[in-house]
Design a protein around this motif. Structure first.
Motif, PDB file in Angstrom:
ATOM      1  N   LEU A  18      60.178 -50.828 -35.019  1.00 19.60           N
ATOM      2  CA  LEU A  18      59.614 -52.208 -35.427  1.00 19.60           C
ATOM      3  C   LEU A  18      60.124 -52.781 -36.101  1.00 19.60           C
ATOM      4  O   LEU A  18      59.565 -53.932 -36.160  1.00 19.60           O
ATOM      5  CB  LEU A  18      57.971 -51.334 -36.551  1.00 19.60           C
ATOM      6  CG  LEU A  18      57.233 -52.428 -37.210  1.00 19.60           C
ATOM      7  CD1 LEU A  18      56.664 -53.226 -35.935  1.00 19.60           C
ATOM      8  CD2 LEU A  18      56.331 -51.744 -37.988  1.00 19.60           C
ATOM      9  N   GLU A  19      60.984 -52.507 -37.120  1.00 18.51           N
ATOM     10  CA  GLU A  19      62.405 -53.548 -37.307  1.00 18.51           C
ATOM     11  C   GLU A  19      62.926 -54.451 -36.127  1.00 18.51           C
ATOM     12  O   GLU A  19      63.221 -55.395 -36.174  1.00 18.51           O
ATOM     13  CB  GLU A  19      62.798 -53.043 -37.872  1.00 18.51           C
ATOM     14  CG  GLU A  19      62.345 -52.561 -40.003  1.00 18.51           C
ATOM     15  CD  GLU A  19      63.042 -51.531 -40.463  1.00 18.51           C
ATOM     16  OE1 GLU A  19      64.295 -51.532 -40.008  1.00 18.51           O
ATOM     17  OE2 GLU A  19      63.057 -51.108 -41.830  1.00 18.51           O
ATOM     18  N   ARG A  20      63.732 -53.359 -35.580  1.00 15.97           N
ATOM     19  CA  ARG A  20      64.349 -53.901 -34.104  1.00 15.97           C
ATOM     20  C   ARG A  20      63.896 -54.681 -32.936  1.00 15.97           C
ATOM     21  O   ARG A  20      63.927 -55.936 -33.026  1.00 15.97           O
ATOM     22  CB  ARG A  20      65.217 -52.720 -34.006  1.00 15.97           C
ATOM     23  CG  ARG A  20      65.706 -53.387 -32.474  1.00 15.97           C
ATOM     24  CD  ARG A  20      65.999 -52.084 -31.413  1.00 15.97           C
ATOM     25  NE  ARG A  20      65.171 -51.232 -30.689  1.00 15.97           N
ATOM     26  CZ  ARG A  20      64.672 -50.417 -30.601  1.00 15.97           C
ATOM     27  NH1 ARG A  20      65.458 -49.364 -31.582  1.00 15.97           N
ATOM     28  NH2 ARG A  20      63.659 -49.664 -30.169  1.00 15.97           N
ATOM     29  N   ASP A  21      62.079 -54.396 -32.804  1.00 13.01           N
ATOM     30  CA  ASP A  21      61.089 -55.267 -32.288  1.00 13.01           C
ATOM     31  C   ASP A  21      60.522 -56.408 -32.626  1.00 13.01           C
ATOM     32  O   ASP A  21      60.008 -57.203 -31.660  1.00 13.01           O
ATOM     33  CB  ASP A  21      60.256 -54.085 -31.099  1.00 13.01           C
ATOM     34  CG  ASP A  21      61.021 -53.485 -30.836  1.00 13.01           C
ATOM     35  OD1 ASP A  21      62.454 -53.689 -29.971  1.00 13.01           O
ATOM     36  OD2 ASP A  21      60.145 -52.144 -30.399  1.00 13.01           O
ATOM     37  N   ASP A  22      60.167 -56.132 -33.668  1.00 13.66           N
ATOM     38  CA  ASP A  22      59.702 -57.229 -34.090  1.00 13.66           C
ATOM     39  C   ASP A  22      59.954 -57.617 -35.730  1.00 13.66           C
ATOM     40  O   ASP A  22      58.438 -57.791 -36.721  1.00 13.66           O
ATOM     41  CB  ASP A  22      57.917 -57.309 -34.288  1.00 13.66           C
ATOM     42  CG  ASP A  22      57.370 -58.078 -34.765  1.00 13.66           C
ATOM     43  OD1 ASP A  22      57.794 -59.707 -35.110  1.00 13.66           O
ATOM     44  OD2 ASP A  22      55.925 -58.638 -34.481  1.00 13.66           O
ATOM     45  N   PRO A  23      61.155 -57.811 -36.592  1.00 14.37           N
ATOM     46  CA  PRO A  23      61.064 -58.169 -37.960  1.00 14.37           C
ATOM     47  C   PRO A  23      60.717 -59.057 -38.191  1.00 14.37           C
ATOM     48  O   PRO A  23      60.216 -58.321 -40.195  1.00 14.37           O
ATOM     49  CB  PRO A  23      62.421 -59.264 -37.641  1.00 14.37           C
ATOM     50  CG  PRO A  23      62.901 -59.151 -36.565  1.00 14.37           C
ATOM     51  CD  PRO A  23      62.082 -58.637 -35.410  1.00 14.37           C
ATOM     52  N   GLU A  24      59.604 -59.871 -38.018  1.00 15.56           N
ATOM     53  CA  GLU A  24      59.008 -60.632 -38.840  1.00 15.56           C
ATOM     54  C   GLU A  24      57.454 -59.355 -39.385  1.00 15.56           C
ATOM     55  O   GLU A  24      56.901 -59.813 -40.430  1.00 15.56           O
ATOM     56  CB  GLU A  24      58.056 -61.718 -38.133  1.00 15.56           C
ATOM     57  CG  GLU A  24      57.224 -62.639 -39.106  1.00 15.56           C
ATOM     58  CD  GLU A  24      57.247 -62.940 -40.213  1.00 15.56           C
ATOM     59  OE1 GLU A  24      56.448 -63.354 -41.686  1.00 15.56           O
ATOM     60  OE2 GLU A  24      58.736 -63.424 -40.043  1.00 15.56           O
ATOM     61  N   LEU A  25      56.283 -58.594 -37.939  1.00 18.80           N
ATOM     62  CA  LEU A  25      56.032 -57.959 -38.594  1.00 18.80           C
ATOM     63  C   LEU A  25      56.549 -56.431 -39.446  1.00 18.80           C
ATOM     64  O   LEU A  25      55.398 -56.157 -41.028  1.00 18.80           O
ATOM     65  CB  LEU A  25      55.225 -57.386 -37.103  1.00 18.80           C
ATOM     66  CG  LEU A  25      53.990 -56.217 -37.831  1.00 18.80           C
ATOM     67  CD1 LEU A  25      52.928 -57.253 -38.339  1.00 18.80           C
ATOM     68  CD2 LEU A  25      53.705 -55.255 -36.037  1.00 18.80           C
ATOM     69  N   ARG A  28      55.985 -58.097 -42.642  1.00 18.31           N
ATOM     70  CA  ARG A  28      54.994 -57.828 -43.628  1.00 18.31           C
ATOM     71  C   ARG A  28      54.017 -56.786 -43.962  1.00 18.31           C
ATOM     72  O   ARG A  28      53.440 -56.223 -44.816  1.00 18.31           O
ATOM     73  CB  ARG A  28      53.976 -58.469 -42.796  1.00 18.31           C
ATOM     74  CG  ARG A  28      54.285 -59.722 -42.120  1.00 18.31           C
ATOM     75  CD  ARG A  28      53.083 -60.814 -41.244  1.00 18.31           C
ATOM     76  NE  ARG A  28      53.725 -62.151 -40.990  1.00 18.31           N
ATOM     77  CZ  ARG A  28      53.080 -63.086 -40.882  1.00 18.31           C
ATOM     78  NH1 ARG A  28      51.366 -62.753 -40.715  1.00 18.31           N
ATOM     79  NH2 ARG A  28      53.391 -64.042 -40.138  1.00 18.31           N
TER      80      ARG A  28
END
Length: 79
Positions: A18-25, A28
């Motif tokens: 998740l951190e790698r693919d969508d850091p903004e999400l 949050r």
């Protein structure tokens, strides 16, 4: 009941993906986790601007409420 070692590793892999693919999400989700854990009500990522925005809205609500009460009192006293 806690997670097993295998479950913790799988969860860590999901978190890393998740951190790698969508850091903004990921930011949050981390902020939500901090709030639920009793941390800061306002996540640090949003900074002081969010705090000031919320405080301004609270003051506006109180001011409007006070004005409505004052106008109601004036209406009752002048009739």
């Amino acid at each position: 009941m806690g997670l097993s070692g295998r479950e913790r590793r799988i969860l860590a892999q999901i978190e890393y993906a998740l951190e790698r693919d969508d850091p903004e999400l990921a930011k949050r989700v981390a902020a939500i986790n901090r709030i639920e854990a009793g941390g800061d009500f306002f996540p640090q990522a949003y900074g002081d601007r969010l705090r000031m925005w919320a405080l301004a809205h609270v003051w506006v609500i109180f001011a409007v409420g006070a004005l409505v009460i004052l106008l109601l009192l004036v209406a009752v006293l002048t009739t």
